[in-house]
Design a protein around this motif. Sequence first.
Motif, mmCIF file in Angstrom:
data_model
loop_
_atom_site.group_PDB
_atom_site.id
_atom_site.type_symbol
_atom_site.label_atom_id
_atom_site.label_comp_id
_atom_site.label_asym_id
_atom_site.label_seq_id
_atom_site.Cartn_x
_atom_site.Cartn_y
_atom_site.Cartn_z
ATOM 1 N N SER A 141 -0.287 6.709 -7.947
ATOM 2 C CA SER A 141 -1.687 6.197 -6.682
ATOM 3 C C SER A 141 -0.775 5.843 -5.967
ATOM 4 O O SER A 141 0.952 5.287 -6.358
ATOM 5 C CB SER A 141 -2.323 4.901 -7.089
ATOM 6 O OG SER A 141 -2.489 4.414 -6.109
ATOM 7 N N ARG A 143 -0.593 4.079 -3.398
ATOM 8 C CA ARG A 143 -0.678 2.365 -3.016
ATOM 9 C C ARG A 143 -0.652 1.465 -3.784
ATOM 10 O O ARG A 143 -0.250 0.699 -3.503
ATOM 11 C CB ARG A 143 -2.134 2.463 -3.193
ATOM 12 C CG ARG A 143 -2.909 3.060 -1.684
ATOM 13 C CD ARG A 143 -4.639 3.121 -1.759
ATOM 14 N NE ARG A 143 -4.722 1.525 -0.681
ATOM 15 C CZ ARG A 143 -5.551 0.860 -0.171
ATOM 16 N NH1 ARG A 143 -5.201 1.909 1.407
ATOM 17 N NH2 ARG A 143 -5.904 -0.499 0.018
ATOM 18 N N LYS A 144 -0.146 2.472 -5.636
ATOM 19 C CA LYS A 144 0.332 0.663 -6.656
ATOM 20 C C LYS A 144 1.308 2.036 -7.263
ATOM 21 O O LYS A 144 0.936 1.487 -8.068
ATOM 22 C CB LYS A 144 -1.105 0.985 -7.538
ATOM 23 C CG LYS A 144 -2.305 0.074 -6.864
ATOM 24 C CD LYS A 144 -1.520 -1.271 -6.371
ATOM 25 C CE LYS A 144 -2.680 -2.006 -5.695
ATOM 26 N NZ LYS A 144 -1.998 -3.144 -5.433
ATOM 27 N N SER A 203 -2.444 1.752 -10.396
ATOM 28 C CA SER A 203 -3.352 2.202 -10.214
ATOM 29 C C SER A 203 -4.305 1.233 -9.935
ATOM 30 O O SER A 203 -4.225 -0.122 -9.588
ATOM 31 C CB SER A 203 -4.208 3.087 -11.213
ATOM 32 O OG SER A 203 -5.943 2.961 -10.957
ATOM 33 N N ASP A 204 -4.631 1.761 -8.697
ATOM 34 C CA ASP A 204 -6.028 1.359 -7.167
ATOM 35 C C ASP A 204 -7.411 1.310 -7.696
ATOM 36 O O ASP A 204 -8.357 1.202 -6.508
ATOM 37 C CB ASP A 204 -5.487 1.599 -5.947
ATOM 38 C CG ASP A 204 -6.045 0.645 -5.277
ATOM 39 O OD1 ASP A 204 -6.004 -0.595 -4.684
ATOM 40 O OD2 ASP A 204 -6.455 0.386 -4.097
ATOM 41 N N MET A 206 -10.493 1.501 -9.090
ATOM 42 C CA MET A 206 -12.319 0.558 -9.191
ATOM 43 C C MET A 206 -12.802 1.251 -10.480
ATOM 44 O O MET A 206 -12.004 1.732 -11.043
ATOM 45 C CB MET A 206 -12.984 0.849 -7.764
ATOM 46 C CG MET A 206 -12.983 0.625 -6.657
ATOM 47 S SD MET A 206 -14.262 1.028 -5.913
ATOM 48 C CE MET A 206 -14.128 2.581 -5.331
ATOM 49 N N ARG A 229 -4.613 -2.351 -9.007
ATOM 50 C CA ARG A 229 -5.063 -3.521 -7.856
ATOM 51 C C ARG A 229 -5.915 -4.413 -8.328
ATOM 52 O O ARG A 229 -5.600 -5.023 -9.892
ATOM 53 C CB ARG A 229 -6.596 -2.611 -7.799
ATOM 54 C CG ARG A 229 -7.919 -3.765 -7.036
ATOM 55 C CD ARG A 229 -9.133 -2.517 -7.275
ATOM 56 N NE ARG A 229 -9.507 -1.213 -6.743
ATOM 57 C CZ ARG A 229 -9.983 -1.142 -5.172
ATOM 58 N NH1 ARG A 229 -10.467 -2.431 -4.807
ATOM 59 N NH2 ARG A 229 -9.634 -0.079 -4.616
ATOM 60 N N ASP A 232 -10.662 -9.236 -8.642
ATOM 61 C CA ASP A 232 -10.914 -10.048 -7.654
ATOM 62 C C ASP A 232 -12.781 -10.027 -8.240
ATOM 63 O O ASP A 232 -13.120 -10.079 -8.735
ATOM 64 C CB ASP A 232 -11.236 -8.777 -5.986
ATOM 65 C CG ASP A 232 -12.571 -9.250 -5.289
ATOM 66 O OD1 ASP A 232 -13.657 -8.984 -5.453
ATOM 67 O OD2 ASP A 232 -11.614 -10.031 -4.287
ATOM 68 N N GLU A 235 -15.422 -6.929 -6.559
ATOM 69 C CA GLU A 235 -14.724 -5.401 -7.028
ATOM 70 C C GLU A 235 -14.145 -6.207 -8.144
ATOM 71 O O GLU A 235 -12.380 -5.992 -7.743
ATOM 72 C CB GLU A 235 -14.211 -4.930 -6.238
ATOM 73 C CG GLU A 235 -13.501 -3.439 -6.251
ATOM 74 C CD GLU A 235 -14.725 -2.672 -7.624
ATOM 75 O OE1 GLU A 235 -14.179 -2.904 -8.466
ATOM 76 O OE2 GLU A 235 -15.536 -2.396 -7.299
ATOM 77 N N GLY A 237 -12.014 -3.721 -10.164
ATOM 78 C CA GLY A 237 -10.879 -3.459 -10.311
ATOM 79 C C GLY A 237 -10.885 -2.933 -11.837
ATOM 80 O O GLY A 237 -11.166 -3.091 -12.660
#
Length: 388
Positions: A141, A143-144, A203-204, A206, A229, A232, A235, A237
């Motif tokens: 990812s 993002r990650k 990994s981001d 869900m 992620r 939360d 969510e 994750g």
Amino acid sequence: MIRTIAARRLLRGDNVVEYPLVSIEDGCIRSIESLDPASHHTAPATHRFPDATLVPSYFDIHIHGCAGHDVMEATPQALQIIGEFLSTRGVGAYLPTTVTSPRDETLRALSGLATEIQKARNNPSTRATPLGVHLEGPFLSHRKRGVHTDGLLQAPSIDLFDRFWQAAEGQIRLMTIAPELPCASELIAHATSLGVRCSMGHSDAMVCEAEAGFLAGARSATHTFNAMRALDHREPGIAAYVLDKQELFAEIICDGIHVDPLMVRLFFKAKGASRTMLVTDGMSATGMPNGTYMLGGMQVEVLDGRCTSHGTLAGSVLTLDRGVQNFMEFTGATLPIAVAAASRNPSQMMGIADAWGTLEEARVANITVLSPSAQVVQTFLAGEPAIS
């Protein structure tokens, strides 16, 4: 020639053998006897460790390097020095782990690693054995990504993976992949069909995306909590999915830097004794003084145990023997549980538990000798002492 090892205890699966005498012939365990204290004291032994515990040698499935060398060098010298260092820390086997790099660099490294893995398979030694490649990147990812170079990440591609597979001569054994990426499920299924274990990480995702990865064949999680992620309550994750999915094995870096001890305890309560896997994510700076080191093509600053590149954690200088000790300290786990997390569990996840991870008659004598405080006293690989 038959050699014997006497110690105070031996871990044999979930059982503890008191006053063991282990006979070794042609590199394999011929017998494991439990003697009474008097007979044990007088029994002739080639090696005697009166207060020690014999355990299966450790298996690190996620390590980038140590002793000043990176596995991406993929040279005989680098792999020799890495293997020698690891054996002094109780490690009998490992998966040299790549890092996201330019495509040609990755292909070169995979080819070189394949050559060294084949050599090690054909010529057992007193160095830790590379059993296959852990491909970490480029299917991660954005993002990650951690410290993996953003511009070098690739969308999951069966064609590209097959190029890696061919360069590695089929020696890729584990692959980290972000399951939420387009075509990730297809690549997970393809790699799994070739016998590659797939691990969800960087990994981001869900929960639904992590579930898709599991249904496609993923059976593990890479350095849980790190580059994932965050948990939360609305969510949950991928991290929550990993904790909840009992069928998944999960790595954890137990250095007190990557994951707070409280989270290690929560992780252990969720994953239990049979699915927890201790890894190091060690880099070339492991066993070296503070300074600047390389992780693949990236410069990493190392200061007092913390490895960073532009402020982001970049691997570790943890050794697996210390990881075992930390895990016991952080969680209260017993020595057999902690040892299994560094030996039997990764062997089971990788499908090689018939050869690694437990001490039994007729198996290769890969044995680590631990002091009462779980420090490594000696490592025997194929019955030969690795520490002079």
